[in-house]
Structures are given as structure tokens and as C-alpha cells.
Design a protein around this motif. Structure first.
Motif, PDB file in Angstrom:
ATOM      1  N   GLY A  54      79.866  -2.622  27.842  1.00  0.00           N
ATOM      2  CA  GLY A  54      78.698  -1.760  27.688  1.00  0.00           C
ATOM      3  C   GLY A  54      78.247  -1.678  26.249  1.00  0.00           C
ATOM      4  N   SER A  55      77.091  -1.093  26.051  1.00  0.00           N
ATOM      5  CA  SER A  55      76.538  -0.982  24.710  1.00  0.00           C
ATOM      6  C   SER A  55      75.658   0.247  24.630  1.00  0.00           C
ATOM      7  CB  SER A  55      75.713  -2.231  24.362  1.00  0.00           C
ATOM      8  OG  SER A  55      75.094  -2.086  23.103  1.00  0.00           O
ATOM      9  N   SER A  56      75.858   1.040  23.598  1.00  0.00           N
ATOM     10  CA  SER A  56      75.034   2.229  23.378  1.00  0.00           C
ATOM     11  C   SER A  56      74.746   2.322  21.888  1.00  0.00           C
ATOM     12  CB  SER A  56      75.756   3.495  23.862  1.00  0.00           C
ATOM     13  OG  SER A  56      74.978   4.649  23.598  1.00  0.00           O
ATOM     14  N   ARG A  57      73.453   2.180  21.511  1.00  0.00           N
ATOM     15  CA  ARG A  57      73.068   2.193  20.116  1.00  0.00           C
ATOM     16  C   ARG A  57      71.574   2.480  20.032  1.00  0.00           C
ATOM     17  NH1 ARG A  57      74.842  -2.880  20.671  1.00  0.00           N
ATOM     18  NH2 ARG A  57      76.278  -2.615  18.925  1.00  0.00           N
ATOM     19  N   PRO A  58      71.089   2.913  18.861  1.00  0.00           N
ATOM     20  CA  PRO A  58      69.637   3.073  18.694  1.00  0.00           C
ATOM     21  C   PRO A  58      68.935   1.738  18.907  1.00  0.00           C
ATOM     22  CG  PRO A  58      70.835   4.133  16.896  1.00  0.00           C
ATOM     23  CD  PRO A  58      71.832   3.339  17.667  1.00  0.00           C
ATOM     24  N   TRP A  59      67.728   1.774  19.488  1.00  0.00           N
ATOM     25  CA  TRP A  59      67.046   0.524  19.836  1.00  0.00           C
ATOM     26  C   TRP A  59      66.679  -0.299  18.616  1.00  0.00           C
ATOM     27  CZ3 TRP A  59      62.286  -0.509  17.875  1.00  0.00           C
ATOM     28  CH2 TRP A  59      61.518   0.563  17.428  1.00  0.00           C
ATOM     29  N   TRP A  60      66.537   0.357  17.446  1.00  0.00           N
ATOM     30  CA  TRP A  60      66.132  -0.393  16.249  1.00  0.00           C
ATOM     31  C   TRP A  60      67.319  -1.046  15.530  1.00  0.00           C
ATOM     32  CZ3 TRP A  60      65.961   4.988  16.566  1.00  0.00           C
ATOM     33  CH2 TRP A  60      66.913   5.663  15.803  1.00  0.00           C
ATOM     34  N   GLU A  61      68.531  -0.739  15.939  1.00  0.00           N
ATOM     35  CA  GLU A  61      69.708  -1.271  15.259  1.00  0.00           C
ATOM     36  C   GLU A  61      69.954  -2.716  15.665  1.00  0.00           C
ATOM     37  OE1 GLU A  61      74.474  -0.519  15.516  1.00  0.00           O
ATOM     38  OE2 GLU A  61      73.207   1.251  15.303  1.00  0.00           O
ATOM     39  N   VAL A  62      70.112  -3.598  14.683  1.00  0.00           N
ATOM     40  CA  VAL A  62      70.370  -5.019  14.936  1.00  0.00           C
ATOM     41  C   VAL A  62      71.874  -5.268  14.836  1.00  0.00           C
ATOM     42  CG1 VAL A  62      69.918  -7.381  14.190  1.00  0.00           C
ATOM     43  CG2 VAL A  62      68.129  -5.639  13.977  1.00  0.00           C
ATOM     44  N   PRO A  63      72.532  -5.671  15.920  1.00  0.00           N
ATOM     45  CA  PRO A  63      73.972  -5.947  15.852  1.00  0.00           C
ATOM     46  C   PRO A  63      74.253  -7.118  14.909  1.00  0.00           C
ATOM     47  CG  PRO A  63      73.231  -5.752  18.135  1.00  0.00           C
ATOM     48  CD  PRO A  63      72.000  -5.813  17.283  1.00  0.00           C
ATOM     49  N   ALA A  64      75.399  -7.068  14.258  1.00  0.00           N
ATOM     50  CA  ALA A  64      75.776  -8.133  13.317  1.00  0.00           C
ATOM     51  C   ALA A  64      75.793  -9.519  13.977  1.00  0.00           C
ATOM     52  CB  ALA A  64      77.132  -7.816  12.691  1.00  0.00           C
ATOM     53  N   PRO A  65      76.311  -9.678  15.212  1.00  0.00           N
ATOM     54  CA  PRO A  65      76.285 -11.010  15.829  1.00  0.00           C
ATOM     55  C   PRO A  65      74.867 -11.541  16.027  1.00  0.00           C
ATOM     56  CG  PRO A  65      77.839  -9.581  16.976  1.00  0.00           C
ATOM     57  CD  PRO A  65      77.062  -8.712  16.041  1.00  0.00           C
ATOM     58  N   THR A  66      73.907 -10.648  16.285  1.00  0.00           N
ATOM     59  CA  THR A  66      72.521 -11.080  16.457  1.00  0.00           C
ATOM     60  C   THR A  66      71.962 -11.641  15.151  1.00  0.00           C
ATOM     61  OG1 THR A  66      72.149  -9.443  18.203  1.00  0.00           O
ATOM     62  CG2 THR A  66      70.204 -10.331  17.101  1.00  0.00           C
ATOM     63  N   ALA A  67      72.226 -10.944  14.039  1.00  0.00           N
ATOM     64  CA  ALA A  67      71.765 -11.429  12.732  1.00  0.00           C
ATOM     65  C   ALA A  67      72.404 -12.771  12.402  1.00  0.00           C
ATOM     66  CB  ALA A  67      72.085 -10.402  11.649  1.00  0.00           C
ATOM     67  N   TYR A  68      73.690 -12.915  12.714  1.00  0.00           N
ATOM     68  CA  TYR A  68      74.387 -14.178  12.437  1.00  0.00           C
ATOM     69  C   TYR A  68      73.803 -15.323  13.267  1.00  0.00           C
ATOM     70  CZ  TYR A  68      78.158 -17.614  12.192  1.00  0.00           C
ATOM     71  OH  TYR A  68      78.874 -18.769  12.005  1.00  0.00           O
ATOM     72  N   THR A  69      73.603 -15.072  14.556  1.00  0.00           N
ATOM     73  CA  THR A  69      73.072 -16.109  15.440  1.00  0.00           C
ATOM     74  C   THR A  69      71.669 -16.530  15.018  1.00  0.00           C
ATOM     75  OG1 THR A  69      74.379 -15.227  17.277  1.00  0.00           O
ATOM     76  CG2 THR A  69      72.555 -16.675  17.842  1.00  0.00           C
ATOM     77  N   PHE A  70      70.851 -15.555  14.622  1.00  0.00           N
ATOM     78  CA  PHE A  70      69.498 -15.873  14.161  1.00  0.00           C
ATOM     79  C   PHE A  70      69.543 -16.758  12.922  1.00  0.00           C
ATOM     80  CE2 PHE A  70      65.972 -14.974  11.293  1.00  0.00           C
ATOM     81  CZ  PHE A  70      64.876 -15.252  12.100  1.00  0.00           C
ATOM     82  N   ALA A  71      70.367 -16.388  11.936  1.00  0.00           N
ATOM     83  CA  ALA A  71      70.467 -17.174  10.699  1.00  0.00           C
ATOM     84  C   ALA A  71      70.951 -18.593  10.995  1.00  0.00           C
ATOM     85  CB  ALA A  71      71.403 -16.487   9.719  1.00  0.00           C
TER      86      ALA A  71
END
Length: 219
Positions: A54-71
Motif C-alpha cells: 500500500g501507499s499513503s502520501r500527499p499527491w504532490w510528493e514524488v517518491p525517490a524511485p520515481t525520480a531515479y527511474t525518470f533520470a
């Protein structure tokens, strides 16, 4: 009689003004309802790759794995020259412009000119991929603030000249990613690559022939 005619005229004008006001209110209401209905389709929600817990976080927060995958994806595409770097490199820069900050775009264009002048692009084939076993981990992303991240990417750089291998290097690239909520049509990720946050560090290097003999960088 004139008094009654004026009274009727005033009544009709008042009714007309009320109808116009109602029409304007209806138009405003329709615009508001349309915006309310379409708003969820314009909200970007970043989910981590593994949702089993599961995942619970503010919608504007970018998870670290997402930033890594994008880069990794954008940087890998920039350095994918399948046929001729003299043609492929400028084409990749142009195609990925929506995912690059203006300063990064200026840097890449300067790098393009430098490489072209020194003959590093003509008939050059290049590819970059993650070092096996050195993918994402908790130390791969440094969170600078809510809107910027520094990615530590350990990658293999392979280059060929007219089908002949000329370079194989293991490099640590410090890539910077920033939030970029500009053009959702051309950049649905809401992120942009801001090039380097420092000087890339060569960890090890070897020629493909050496690597094939077991003397390369994975030894």
C-alpha cells in the motif's frame, strides 16, 4: 396611458435584465462544473513501483524511485545513438527538449558542438545502461527539497566506431531532477532533467575485448 406604458416597458426591461443575469450565471456554472469534472485528469499522482504494502502520501510528493527511474530513462535516451552520433545526438536532444530544463538544454547543445568539432560523433554508436547489480537503492537518490533530487547513477558507457568497439567505461553520473509542471501535454511526468550536479566520476574502465576475456570492469 403613458404612465402605464412606461410601467410595462420598465417591467419588460427588468425581466430582460434578469434573464441575462440568469444566462450569465448558467454559463459560469457550466464552466465550473466542467472544470470540476476534468480536474482529476490533470492531477499527477506518483506511486512507488511496489504497491504490495500500500501507499499513503500527499499527491504532490514524488517518491525517490520515481525520480531515479525518470533520470535513468531520459539520460539513457539522450545517450542512445543507434547508427550515427552526428545525426542521432542532435535528434535526441530535440525530441527530449520537453523533459530538459533550459540550462540543461544549453549545456547539451554546447556539448554537441564540442563533440562535433572534435570528431566524437561521426559514425559513432553509443549506449548507456545500468551496471548489473548497481540499480536503485536507498543511497541512489538524495532529496534536496520537495522539488529537486540528485540521482547517483552507476552506468556502463559503450561506444563503437563503424562497428568497432572503442570504449567501455563504468561511470557514476550525478544527475539532477527538478519538478517541472509546465506543459502537461508534452511532459506528463511533471519532472525535468537539469543535467549534472557535479562532475561525472569514472569508477573503472575497460575495453569490450578485455571485458570479454574476463579482465574488465565486472571482475
Amino acid at each position: 396611458m403613458s404612465r402605464f406604458r412606461h410601467a410595462l416597458k420598465n417591467r419588460d426591461q427588468h425581466i430582460f435584465s434578469l434573464r441575462m443575469s440568469c444566462g450569465v450565471l448558467v454559463i459560469i456554472l457550466l464552466i465550473a462544473v466542467g472544470g470540476w469534472i476534468t480536474a482529476p485528469s490533470r492531477i499527477v499522482v506518483y506511486n512507488p513501483p511496489d504497491l504490495r504494502t500500500g501507499s499513503s502520501r500527499p499527491w504532490w510528493e514524488v517518491p525517490a524511485p520515481t525520480a531515479y527511474t525518470f533520470a535513468l530513462y531520459i539520460f539513457q535516451q539522450l545517450n542512445a545513438w543507434p547508427k550515427n552520433g552526428d545525426v542521432d545526438y542532435p535528434a535526441k536532444i530535440a525530441a527530449l527538449t520537453p523533459y530538459l530544463t533550459p540550462s540543461c538544454l544549453i549545456f547539451l547543445k554546447a556539448d554537441l558542438r564540442k563533440r562535433a568539432d572534435s570528431g566524437e560523433l561521426l559514425n559513432r554508436v553509443r549506449m548507456i545502461y545500468e551496471v548489473p547489480g548497481r540499480g536503485y537503492n536507498s543511497k541512489s537518490v538524495a532529496i534536496m527539497n520537495r522539488d529537486s533530487w540528485v540521482i547517483r547513477l552507476d552506468a556502463v558507457v559503450d561506444e563503437y566506431f563503424q562497428s568497432e568497439p572503442v570504449k567501455r567505461a563504468l561511470v557514476r553520473f550525478p544527475l539532477k531532477v527538478v519538478r517541472w509542471d509546465g506543459d502537461a501535454e508534452r511532459n506528463p511526468f511533471g519532472l525535468a532533467l537539469d543535467c549534472y550536479e557535479g562532475i561525472p566520476q569514472r569508477l573503472e574502465a575497460a575495453t569490450p575485448s578485455e571485458d570479454a576475456k574476463g579482465k574488465g570492469m565486472f571482475q
